[in-house]
Write an enzyme that holds these catalytic residues in place. Sequence first.
Site, PDB file in Angstrom:
ATOM      1  N   ASP A   1       6.406   8.743  -1.582  1.00 50.29           N
ATOM      2  CA  ASP A   1       5.394   8.247  -0.779  1.00 50.29           C
ATOM      3  C   ASP A   1       4.677   9.292   0.099  1.00 50.29           C
ATOM      4  O   ASP A   1       5.049  10.074   0.365  1.00 50.29           O
ATOM      5  CB  ASP A   1       6.063   7.185   0.307  1.00 50.29           C
ATOM      6  CG  ASP A   1       5.144   6.396   1.301  1.00 50.29           C
ATOM      7  OD1 ASP A   1       3.855   6.130   0.847  1.00 50.29           O
ATOM      8  OD2 ASP A   1       5.429   5.869   2.370  1.00 50.29           O
ATOM      9  N   GLY A   2       3.134   9.029   0.565  1.00 48.87           N
ATOM     10  CA  GLY A   2       2.486  10.030   1.233  1.00 48.87           C
ATOM     11  C   GLY A   2       1.298  10.659   0.458  1.00 48.87           C
ATOM     12  O   GLY A   2       0.768  11.446   0.993  1.00 48.87           O
TER      13      GLY A   2
ATOM     14  N   GLY B   1      -1.423   9.341  -0.335  1.00 46.50           N
ATOM     15  CA  GLY B   1      -2.804   9.026   0.161  1.00 46.50           C
ATOM     16  C   GLY B   1      -3.033   9.823   1.365  1.00 46.50           C
ATOM     17  O   GLY B   1      -4.145  10.248   1.595  1.00 46.50           O
ATOM     18  N   ARG B   2      -2.002   9.873   2.462  1.00 49.99           N
ATOM     19  CA  ARG B   2      -2.239  10.624   3.753  1.00 49.99           C
ATOM     20  C   ARG B   2      -2.531  12.057   3.358  1.00 49.99           C
ATOM     21  O   ARG B   2      -3.361  12.541   4.222  1.00 49.99           O
ATOM     22  CB  ARG B   2      -0.725  10.212   4.526  1.00 49.99           C
ATOM     23  CG  ARG B   2      -1.094   9.027   5.320  1.00 49.99           C
ATOM     24  CD  ARG B   2       0.348   8.780   5.909  1.00 49.99           C
ATOM     25  NE  ARG B   2       1.234   8.318   4.947  1.00 49.99           N
ATOM     26  CZ  ARG B   2       2.610   8.239   5.125  1.00 49.99           C
ATOM     27  NH1 ARG B   2       3.025   8.612   6.102  1.00 49.99           N
ATOM     28  NH2 ARG B   2       3.343   7.673   4.091  1.00 49.99           N
ATOM     29  N   TRP B   3      -1.617  12.628   2.462  1.00 51.23           N
ATOM     30  CA  TRP B   3      -2.027  13.851   2.166  1.00 51.23           C
ATOM     31  C   TRP B   3      -3.508  14.425   1.817  1.00 51.23           C
ATOM     32  O   TRP B   3      -4.124  15.219   2.135  1.00 51.23           O
ATOM     33  CB  TRP B   3      -0.896  14.464   1.006  1.00 51.23           C
ATOM     34  CG  TRP B   3      -0.946  16.101   0.773  1.00 51.23           C
ATOM     35  CD1 TRP B   3      -0.248  16.855   1.439  1.00 51.23           C
ATOM     36  CD2 TRP B   3      -1.776  16.675   0.003  1.00 51.23           C
ATOM     37  NE1 TRP B   3      -0.370  18.232   1.129  1.00 51.23           N
ATOM     38  CE2 TRP B   3      -1.676  17.976   0.039  1.00 51.23           C
ATOM     39  CE3 TRP B   3      -2.811  16.278  -0.760  1.00 51.23           C
ATOM     40  CZ2 TRP B   3      -2.102  19.234  -0.649  1.00 51.23           C
ATOM     41  CZ3 TRP B   3      -3.596  17.428  -1.541  1.00 51.23           C
ATOM     42  CH2 TRP B   3      -3.043  18.840  -1.286  1.00 51.23           C
TER      43      TRP B   3
ATOM     44  N   ARG C   1      -8.031   9.919  -0.637  1.00 48.94           N
ATOM     45  CA  ARG C   1      -6.571   9.660  -1.118  1.00 48.94           C
ATOM     46  C   ARG C   1      -6.438   9.910  -2.458  1.00 48.94           C
ATOM     47  O   ARG C   1      -5.313  10.264  -2.714  1.00 48.94           O
ATOM     48  CB  ARG C   1      -6.478   8.059  -0.857  1.00 48.94           C
ATOM     49  CG  ARG C   1      -6.554   7.701   0.538  1.00 48.94           C
ATOM     50  CD  ARG C   1      -6.377   6.200   0.537  1.00 48.94           C
ATOM     51  NE  ARG C   1      -5.315   5.517  -0.042  1.00 48.94           N
ATOM     52  CZ  ARG C   1      -4.191   5.450   0.279  1.00 48.94           C
ATOM     53  NH1 ARG C   1      -3.828   5.967   1.574  1.00 48.94           N
ATOM     54  NH2 ARG C   1      -3.005   5.243  -0.441  1.00 48.94           N
TER      55      ARG C   1
ATOM     56  N   HIS D   1      -2.937  11.739  -4.978  1.00 48.26           N
ATOM     57  CA  HIS D   1      -2.163  11.239  -5.983  1.00 48.26           C
ATOM     58  C   HIS D   1      -2.145  12.204  -7.204  1.00 48.26           C
ATOM     59  O   HIS D   1      -1.289  12.625  -7.673  1.00 48.26           O
ATOM     60  CB  HIS D   1      -2.746   9.909  -6.471  1.00 48.26           C
ATOM     61  CG  HIS D   1      -2.636   8.841  -5.647  1.00 48.26           C
ATOM     62  ND1 HIS D   1      -1.431   8.410  -4.949  1.00 48.26           N
ATOM     63  CD2 HIS D   1      -3.754   7.826  -5.295  1.00 48.26           C
ATOM     64  CE1 HIS D   1      -1.644   7.161  -4.299  1.00 48.26           C
ATOM     65  NE2 HIS D   1      -2.998   7.014  -4.375  1.00 48.26           N
TER      66      HIS D   1
ATOM     67  N   TRP E   1      -1.295  -3.823  -6.467  1.00 49.85           N
ATOM     68  CA  TRP E   1      -2.376  -4.247  -6.929  1.00 49.85           C
ATOM     69  C   TRP E   1      -3.557  -4.690  -5.808  1.00 49.85           C
ATOM     70  O   TRP E   1      -4.636  -4.941  -5.977  1.00 49.85           O
ATOM     71  CB  TRP E   1      -2.223  -5.593  -7.830  1.00 49.85           C
ATOM     72  CG  TRP E   1      -1.477  -5.446  -9.035  1.00 49.85           C
ATOM     73  CD1 TRP E   1      -0.092  -5.517  -9.361  1.00 49.85           C
ATOM     74  CD2 TRP E   1      -1.918  -4.592 -10.256  1.00 49.85           C
ATOM     75  NE1 TRP E   1       0.202  -5.215 -10.624  1.00 49.85           N
ATOM     76  CE2 TRP E   1      -0.886  -4.673 -11.080  1.00 49.85           C
ATOM     77  CE3 TRP E   1      -3.180  -3.924 -10.581  1.00 49.85           C
ATOM     78  CZ2 TRP E   1      -1.111  -4.006 -12.152  1.00 49.85           C
ATOM     79  CZ3 TRP E   1      -3.295  -3.153 -11.893  1.00 49.85           C
ATOM     80  CH2 TRP E   1      -2.353  -3.301 -12.759  1.00 49.85           C
TER      81      TRP E   1
ATOM     82  N   ARG F   1      -4.549  -2.698  -3.685  1.00 50.52           N
ATOM     83  CA  ARG F   1      -5.190  -1.620  -3.203  1.00 50.52           C
ATOM     84  C   ARG F   1      -6.621  -1.757  -3.884  1.00 50.52           C
ATOM     85  O   ARG F   1      -7.094  -2.395  -4.975  1.00 50.52           O
ATOM     86  CB  ARG F   1      -4.580  -0.316  -3.870  1.00 50.52           C
ATOM     87  CG  ARG F   1      -3.314   0.114  -3.110  1.00 50.52           C
ATOM     88  CD  ARG F   1      -2.817   1.404  -3.247  1.00 50.52           C
ATOM     89  NE  ARG F   1      -1.562   1.405  -2.692  1.00 50.52           N
ATOM     90  CZ  ARG F   1      -0.858   2.503  -2.367  1.00 50.52           C
ATOM     91  NH1 ARG F   1      -1.427   3.706  -2.509  1.00 50.52           N
ATOM     92  NH2 ARG F   1       0.096   2.495  -1.546  1.00 50.52           N
TER      93      ARG F   1
ATOM     94  N   LEU G   1      18.038  13.666 -20.087  1.00 48.76           N
ATOM     95  CA  LEU G   1      17.561  13.319 -18.757  1.00 48.76           C
ATOM     96  C   LEU G   1      16.710  12.036 -19.116  1.00 48.76           C
ATOM     97  O   LEU G   1      15.959  11.914 -19.934  1.00 48.76           O
ATOM     98  CB  LEU G   1      16.642  14.173 -18.019  1.00 48.76           C
ATOM     99  CG  LEU G   1      15.871  13.465 -16.804  1.00 48.76           C
ATOM    100  CD1 LEU G   1      16.895  13.189 -15.584  1.00 48.76           C
ATOM    101  CD2 LEU G   1      15.148  14.603 -16.186  1.00 48.76           C
TER     102      LEU G   1
ATOM    103  N   ARG H   1      13.184   8.752  -0.123  1.00 49.30           N
ATOM    104  CA  ARG H   1      11.894   8.347   0.333  1.00 49.30           C
ATOM    105  C   ARG H   1      11.194   9.303   1.005  1.00 49.30           C
ATOM    106  O   ARG H   1      11.528   9.661   2.150  1.00 49.30           O
ATOM    107  CB  ARG H   1      11.828   6.901   1.170  1.00 49.30           C
ATOM    108  CG  ARG H   1      10.328   6.567   1.294  1.00 49.30           C
ATOM    109  CD  ARG H   1      10.030   5.097   1.957  1.00 49.30           C
ATOM    110  NE  ARG H   1       8.915   4.784   1.800  1.00 49.30           N
ATOM    111  CZ  ARG H   1       8.433   3.459   1.772  1.00 49.30           C
ATOM    112  NH1 ARG H   1       9.258   2.804   1.453  1.00 49.30           N
ATOM    113  NH2 ARG H   1       6.977   3.372   1.780  1.00 49.30           N
TER     114      ARG H   1
HETATM  115  C1  FPP Z   1       2.699   6.381  -2.706  1.00 54.37           C
HETATM  116  O1  FPP Z   1       1.805   6.861  -1.885  1.00 54.37           O
HETATM  117  C2  FPP Z   1       2.281   6.605  -4.034  1.00 54.37           C
HETATM  118  C3  FPP Z   1       1.881   5.814  -5.117  1.00 54.37           C
HETATM  119  C4  FPP Z   1       1.567   4.389  -4.752  1.00 54.37           C
HETATM  120  C5  FPP Z   1       1.608   6.387  -6.315  1.00 54.37           C
HETATM  121  C6  FPP Z   1       2.560   7.420  -6.745  1.00 54.37           C
HETATM  122  C7  FPP Z   1       1.923   8.159  -7.982  1.00 54.37           C
HETATM  123  C8  FPP Z   1       2.078   9.318  -8.122  1.00 54.37           C
HETATM  124  C9  FPP Z   1       3.234  10.257  -7.526  1.00 54.37           C
HETATM  125  C10 FPP Z   1       1.377   9.942  -9.199  1.00 54.37           C
HETATM  126  C11 FPP Z   1       1.001   9.216 -10.334  1.00 54.37           C
HETATM  127  C12 FPP Z   1       2.209   9.029 -11.195  1.00 54.37           C
HETATM  128  C13 FPP Z   1       2.329   9.106 -12.473  1.00 54.37           C
HETATM  129  C14 FPP Z   1       3.750   8.923 -13.087  1.00 54.37           C
HETATM  130  C15 FPP Z   1       1.302   9.603 -13.368  1.00 54.37           C
HETATM  131  P1  FPP Z   1       0.837   6.281  -0.953  1.00 54.37           P
HETATM  132  O2  FPP Z   1      -0.620   6.339  -1.744  1.00 54.37           O
HETATM  133  O3  FPP Z   1       1.234   4.824  -0.585  1.00 54.37           O
HETATM  134  O4  FPP Z   1       0.627   7.075   0.345  1.00 54.37           O
HETATM  135  P2  FPP Z   1       0.258   6.873   1.804  1.00 54.37           P
HETATM  136  O5  FPP Z   1       1.466   6.013   2.454  1.00 54.37           O
HETATM  137  O6  FPP Z   1       0.028   8.077   2.426  1.00 54.37           O
HETATM  138  O7  FPP Z   1      -1.231   5.973   1.727  1.00 54.37           O
END
Ligand code: FPP
Length: 224
Positions: free
Chosen positions: A12-13, A15-17, A25, A29, A61, A63, A122, A172
């Site tokens: 998680d995070g 989008g904020r990063w 956002r 990713h 979905w 989003r 793995l 998390r």
């Molecule tokens: C949550 O952060 C992250 C996701 C919903 C997507 C996770 C995806 C990746 C790490 C990259 C793609 C993965 C692959 C396997 C290609 P958030 O968007 O909810 O962050 P926020 O809480 O800051 O909004």
Amino acid sequence: MNPLKHVAIIMDGNGRWGLKYRNSRNEGHREGINTLEKIIKESLKNNIKFLTLYAFSTENWKRPKNEISFLFKLLENFLQTKIKDLHNKNIKLKIIGTINFSKKINRLLQSSEKITSKNNKLQINLALNYGSKAELINAFKLINKNKEKITEKNLIRNLQTKNIPDPDILIRTGNTRRLSNFLLWQLAYTEIFFEKKLWPEFNESDFRKIINNYKKIKRNYGSI
Ligand code: FPP
């Protein structure tokens, strides 16, 4: 020292990063992929057998379309460029969740699973279009259909995680303390680590610290 077989991660995070450092956002990713690669490498080094990653939930979905299509483009690109490397490293890829994306993505996921199916260093379980409630309901439906008894054993056999031991550790990132419909059954006795850093900031050393802390915990499983 606790043995460590299975680590599950809510990444998680992003989008904020992305908003903070790149004004986007989606760029968060993209950066998240780098962390993903670091954590896969570190998992191999630590002889971890299962790494379960929450990449896209049944709720994601909701989003904006542009973010969803960017995420799937990243996934496509990741698999196309990295699957050989994962295979050479003896990594098995398994998708948990319902595979009902575009034909192209469905095929790519299925072929990636097939290519790596015999690997055993793995296992990466990539949770895509995954929701724990849907998984549980589906398991009960299967039990019902096959006229089986409702027992723990039968439930476990009908989950998408059958043959995968429950996670020892859940991490998390992103300074948020919730499970977000992830592995609700499987996490019953998992040690949970909430990490302040956003996923793109999380690194090998943070991961190692969590592993070391986990190893020192006295796991009681309800006993004393
Ligand atoms: C949550 O952060 C992250 C996701 C919903 C997507 C996770 C995806 C990746 C790490 C990259 C793609 C993965 C692959 C396997 C290609 P958030 O968007 O909810 O962050 P926020 O809480 O800051 O909004």
